[in-house]
Structures are given as structure tokens and as C-alpha cells.
Write a protein that holds these residues in place. Structure first.
Motif, short mmCIF file in Angstrom:
data_model
loop_
_atom_site.label_atom_id
_atom_site.label_comp_id
_atom_site.label_asym_id
_atom_site.label_seq_id
_atom_site.Cartn_x
_atom_site.Cartn_y
_atom_site.Cartn_z
N PHE A 231 39.68 44.28 43.52
CA PHE A 231 40.45 44.81 44.63
C PHE A 231 39.69 44.61 45.95
O PHE A 231 38.56 44.13 45.97
CB PHE A 231 40.74 46.29 44.42
CG PHE A 231 41.69 46.57 43.30
CD1 PHE A 231 43.03 46.19 43.38
CD2 PHE A 231 41.26 47.21 42.14
CE1 PHE A 231 43.91 46.45 42.36
CE2 PHE A 231 42.13 47.47 41.10
CZ PHE A 231 43.46 47.08 41.21
N ARG A 232 40.34 45.00 47.04
CA ARG A 232 39.66 44.95 48.35
C ARG A 232 38.42 45.83 48.34
O ARG A 232 37.43 45.52 48.98
CB ARG A 232 40.62 45.38 49.47
CG ARG A 232 41.71 44.36 49.76
CD ARG A 232 42.54 44.76 50.96
NE ARG A 232 43.57 43.77 51.24
CZ ARG A 232 43.37 42.68 51.96
NH1 ARG A 232 42.18 42.45 52.49
NH2 ARG A 232 44.35 41.83 52.17
N ASP A 233 38.51 46.95 47.65
CA ASP A 233 37.32 47.74 47.36
C ASP A 233 36.70 47.13 46.11
O ASP A 233 37.20 47.32 45.00
CB ASP A 233 37.69 49.20 47.10
CG ASP A 233 36.47 50.07 46.79
OD1 ASP A 233 35.38 49.50 46.57
OD2 ASP A 233 36.62 51.31 46.77
N PRO A 234 35.64 46.31 46.24
CA PRO A 234 35.14 45.53 45.11
C PRO A 234 34.57 46.37 43.97
O PRO A 234 34.23 45.82 42.93
CB PRO A 234 34.06 44.65 45.76
CG PRO A 234 33.62 45.43 46.96
CD PRO A 234 34.85 46.13 47.46
N ARG A 235 34.47 47.68 44.16
CA ARG A 235 34.01 48.53 43.06
C ARG A 235 35.05 48.63 41.96
O ARG A 235 34.73 48.99 40.82
CB ARG A 235 33.65 49.92 43.59
CG ARG A 235 32.46 49.94 44.54
CD ARG A 235 32.26 51.32 45.15
NE ARG A 235 33.44 51.72 45.94
CZ ARG A 235 33.56 52.90 46.53
NH1 ARG A 235 32.60 53.81 46.41
NH2 ARG A 235 34.65 53.18 47.22
N TRP A 236 36.31 48.31 42.27
CA TRP A 236 37.40 48.39 41.31
C TRP A 236 37.86 47.00 40.92
O TRP A 236 37.97 46.11 41.76
CB TRP A 236 38.58 49.17 41.90
CG TRP A 236 38.34 50.63 42.05
CD1 TRP A 236 37.89 51.28 43.17
CD2 TRP A 236 38.55 51.64 41.06
NE1 TRP A 236 37.80 52.62 42.94
CE2 TRP A 236 38.21 52.88 41.66
CE3 TRP A 236 39.00 51.62 39.75
CZ2 TRP A 236 38.29 54.08 40.96
CZ3 TRP A 236 39.09 52.82 39.05
CH2 TRP A 236 38.74 54.03 39.67
N SER A 237 38.16 46.81 39.64
CA SER A 237 38.74 45.55 39.17
C SER A 237 39.66 45.83 37.99
O SER A 237 39.53 46.84 37.30
CB SER A 237 37.65 44.56 38.78
OG SER A 237 36.85 45.08 37.74
N ILE A 238 40.63 44.93 37.78
CA ILE A 238 41.56 45.04 36.66
C ILE A 238 41.56 43.71 35.90
O ILE A 238 41.14 42.68 36.43
CB ILE A 238 42.98 45.41 37.11
CG1 ILE A 238 43.47 44.43 38.19
CG2 ILE A 238 43.02 46.83 37.62
CD1 ILE A 238 44.90 44.70 38.63
N PHE A 239 42.01 43.75 34.65
CA PHE A 239 42.01 42.53 33.86
C PHE A 239 43.16 42.53 32.86
O PHE A 239 43.72 43.57 32.50
CB PHE A 239 40.68 42.40 33.10
CG PHE A 239 40.65 43.11 31.76
CD1 PHE A 239 40.65 42.38 30.58
CD2 PHE A 239 40.65 44.50 31.68
CE1 PHE A 239 40.63 43.02 29.34
CE2 PHE A 239 40.62 45.14 30.45
CZ PHE A 239 40.62 44.39 29.27
N VAL A 240 43.53 41.34 32.41
CA VAL A 240 44.43 41.17 31.28
C VAL A 240 43.82 40.11 30.39
O VAL A 240 43.25 39.12 30.86
CB VAL A 240 45.86 40.79 31.71
CG1 VAL A 240 45.91 39.43 32.37
CG2 VAL A 240 46.80 40.85 30.51
N GLU A 241 43.89 40.34 29.08
CA GLU A 241 43.20 39.46 28.13
C GLU A 241 44.06 39.26 26.90
O GLU A 241 44.65 40.21 26.37
CB GLU A 241 41.86 40.09 27.75
CG GLU A 241 41.11 39.36 26.64
CD GLU A 241 39.84 40.12 26.25
OE1 GLU A 241 38.94 40.22 27.12
OE2 GLU A 241 39.77 40.63 25.11
N GLY A 242 44.13 38.03 26.44
CA GLY A 242 44.76 37.71 25.16
C GLY A 242 43.71 37.22 24.19
O GLY A 242 42.88 36.38 24.54
N GLN A 243 43.72 37.75 22.98
CA GLN A 243 42.78 37.34 21.95
C GLN A 243 43.55 36.92 20.71
O GLN A 243 44.48 37.59 20.28
CB GLN A 243 41.82 38.47 21.58
CG GLN A 243 40.81 38.09 20.50
CD GLN A 243 39.99 39.27 20.01
OE1 GLN A 243 40.37 40.42 20.18
NE2 GLN A 243 38.85 39.00 19.38
#
Length: 327
Positions: A221-233
């Protein structure tokens, strides 16, 4: 139990934990959340632990059984000898409570579902070339939009061994030692988006080897302390095959500590799976930058020094150079 609504919720929940473009970083480099593994090592001298607590619900239509599972994921990583090399111990320990309603039978299975020791080595890093990383001083857009060269990934190779202890109910008949080999790649699609892919051939030396692959996209995010992800395994083998989707969020608490949470689901009915994981990553940073003596440094890395380079330019030449800048 019908998990179709929950599965749809997971599938549409956000998209895309930390973007990495070098070996050692000033902030923690964690493989959490998810199972996709970064191409980069933690950095020479860094000791890092990554732990997750999970709960999973399984229903098996073929066996008409219900299960609830509690357990922990763990990883211990160490930057060994030089920046590109990492040794890691990783695995999962879980307790499965299983019920067969048709027969009124209940049982418990407890052991390691994953326990392996391995080495990861970075064989190619496109960001090591300083010319590739020079910013465009005249265009913000050029530095922040997708470029085709961003698809060129960093590449690492992995080799390791799986260990079983005692009579493991999750791998009946398997030998106590088997092997795993794999390739990990990582591309920085933009300053905030990274793409990680893994492919591995696992449990080599058993009667039930498996192909495993993962594809993960992370977004800060703009606040780099936060992030999101999506993953396929994906898992493909004679014993078990499935496709698993995960998505979640990570929060950087400080430069050495990260917290994360994610949800996941499988797409089969034998068994159907839905789970939630809360995790933490912490590092002890003993990394020291190597200092080269001046007589060991290579000259001319930025091109040879031209004759009369230190000569003062004429007023006419300075004006010409200024006018040549194209905004």
C-alpha cells in the motif's frame, strides 16, 4: 459442510507481503504469509524465524469423515557464508481430530506433516546491474509504470531433504528420508507489485513423489508497512492432488518484526479444506557490509575517465548541454 460461500469470499478477498529487490534489506525479508518462497536469501549473518498458528476444517465426501486440525508452521533461516546462500529448516506440526459419523468412530492423528532441511542459492539477480536500476530523472511515469524488462526474474535453486519421525500417520509406508529439488523466481513488476513463482519435485525416493508449484502476487500500500497478497498453489501426486488458494495481509511492526494473517481453501471434495493462519516473523540482524580496500576496487566501473574531464566547460558548451534536456 458446504464451504461454497466461504470459498467465494476467499476468492474475491483483496489481492496480492514484502517487495524485495536485493539480498540483504534494511527491513525483514519474510516468506510469510503463504507458501510461495522468495528467490532471495535473508542476507549473510541474518538469523530469522517465521512461525504460524493455523486452524483447518476438512470434510471428506469419499470417506464420509469430518476433521478439525490445529497446528503450527515454522521456519528457521540463516544467511550462510555469502549473500546468495541460505540454509533453512521448515515444517508443520499438527493434530487432527477426525470423526466418522456413520460408524460413530473418533480418532486423533498427531505428527509432522512437513519437516525439511535445505539450501537455497541465488543464481541470477537482474537488479545486480547498476545500469538497469538507474531511475529516469525526468519522468515520474517511466519509473512507476510496468515495463517489459520487469518480467525478467531473479532465479534461485533449492535442494533439501524431508525427514519423518516414528510411525507418521500422514505418510504411511514412506521412508524416513526423502528429497526435494526446486526453482524459485521473483520479478518486481512495479515499485509496489512483486510476482513470485515456485516449482518443486518433492518426496523424491518414495512411492508417492509430488509436483508442487505456487504463484503469488503481492502489493504494498501507500503506507509500505501494509501489504496484501493472493497465491495459488498446486499439488499433483498419486497420494494427494489439489489446488489451494490463499489471500491475506501482512503488517510490518518494525524493521525486524512482521505480523500476518491469511485465509485459504482447497477446491476438492475429498477432502474439502478451509483454513485460517496467524503468523509472525522476527530476525536477529548480525549482517555487516563488506568493505573493500581502495586498492582492491575496480577502476572504470562507470566508464573510463575522458581526457580533460576536469577542464571547465565554456559558457557556450554549458548552455548547449542545458538546452539538450528533453522534458
Amino acid at each position: 459442510m458446504d464451504f461454497s460461500i466461504a470459498k467465494r469470499s476467499i476468492f474475491f478477498f483483496a489481492i496480492l507481503p514484502t517487495l524485495l529487490s536485493a539480498q540483504y534489506t534494511d527491513v525483514i525479508n519474510s516468506n510469510r504469509p503463504g507458501r510461495a518462497v522468495s528467490a532471495y536469501a535473508v542476507g549473510k549473518g541474518v538469523v530469522q524465524t517465521e512461525v504460524g498458528l493455523f486452524y483447518e476444517q476438512q470434510d471428506n465426501v469419499d470417506l464420509n469423515s469430518d476433521s478439525n486440525i490445529f497446528g503450527t508452521d515454522y521456519a528457521l533461516r540463516y544467511g550462510l557464508l555469502f549473500e546468495q546462500l541460505e540454509i533453512n529448516l521448515e515444517g508443520s506440526f499438527m493434530k487432527q481430530n477426525i470423526t466418522y459419523p456413520d460408524f460413530g468412530i473418533e480418532g486423533k492423528l498427531t505428527n509432522f506433516s512437513r519437516n525439511r532441511l535445505g539450501l537455497k542459492y541465488l543464481v541470477y539477480d537482474p537488479y545486480k546491474n547498476p545500469e538497469r536500476n538507474k531511475p529516469n530523472l525526468y519522468s515520474w511515469r517511466a519509473n512507476n509504470v510496468f515495463q517489459w524488462k520487469n518480467l525478467i526474474p531473479a532465479v534461485s535453486v533449492y535442494g533439501g531433504a524431508n525427514f519423518l519421525f516414528g510411525d507418521n500417520p500422514f505418510y504411511p509406508g514412506d521412508p524416513s528420508l526423502s528429497y526435494r529439488g526446486g526453482v524459485n523466481t521473483q520479478s518486481r513488476l512495479s515499485p509496489r507489485v512483486a510476482l513470485i513463482s515456485n516449482i518443486a519435485y518433492d518426496r523424491i525416493g518414495t512411492d508417492f513423489p509430488e509436483w508442487r508449484y505456487a504463484l503469488s502476487v503481492t502489493h504494498a500500500f501507500r503506507d509500505p508497512r501494509w501489504s496484501i497478497f493472493v497465491e495459488g498453489q498446486g499439488i499433483s501426486g498419486d497420494r494427494y492432488s489439489d489446488v489451494i488458494l490463499r489471500t491475506g495481509v501482512a503488517r510490518l511492526i518494525n524493521s525486524d518484526f512482521q505480523a500476518d494473517f491469511h485465509l485459504g481453501s482447497g477446491f476438492k471434495n475429498s477432502p474439502s479444506r478451509i483454513f485460517a493462519v496467524l503468523g509472525f516473523s522476527y530476525r536477529l540482524d548480525f549482517h555487516k557490509d563488506e568493505v573493500k580496500a581502495i586498492d582492491e576496487q575496480r577502476a572504470g566501473q562507470n566508464g573510463s575517465i575522458k581526457k580533460n574531464a576536469n577542464k571547465r566547460k565554456s559558457k557556450k558548451d554549458r548552455k548547449k548541454g542545458k538546452d539538450d534536456i528533453d522534458f
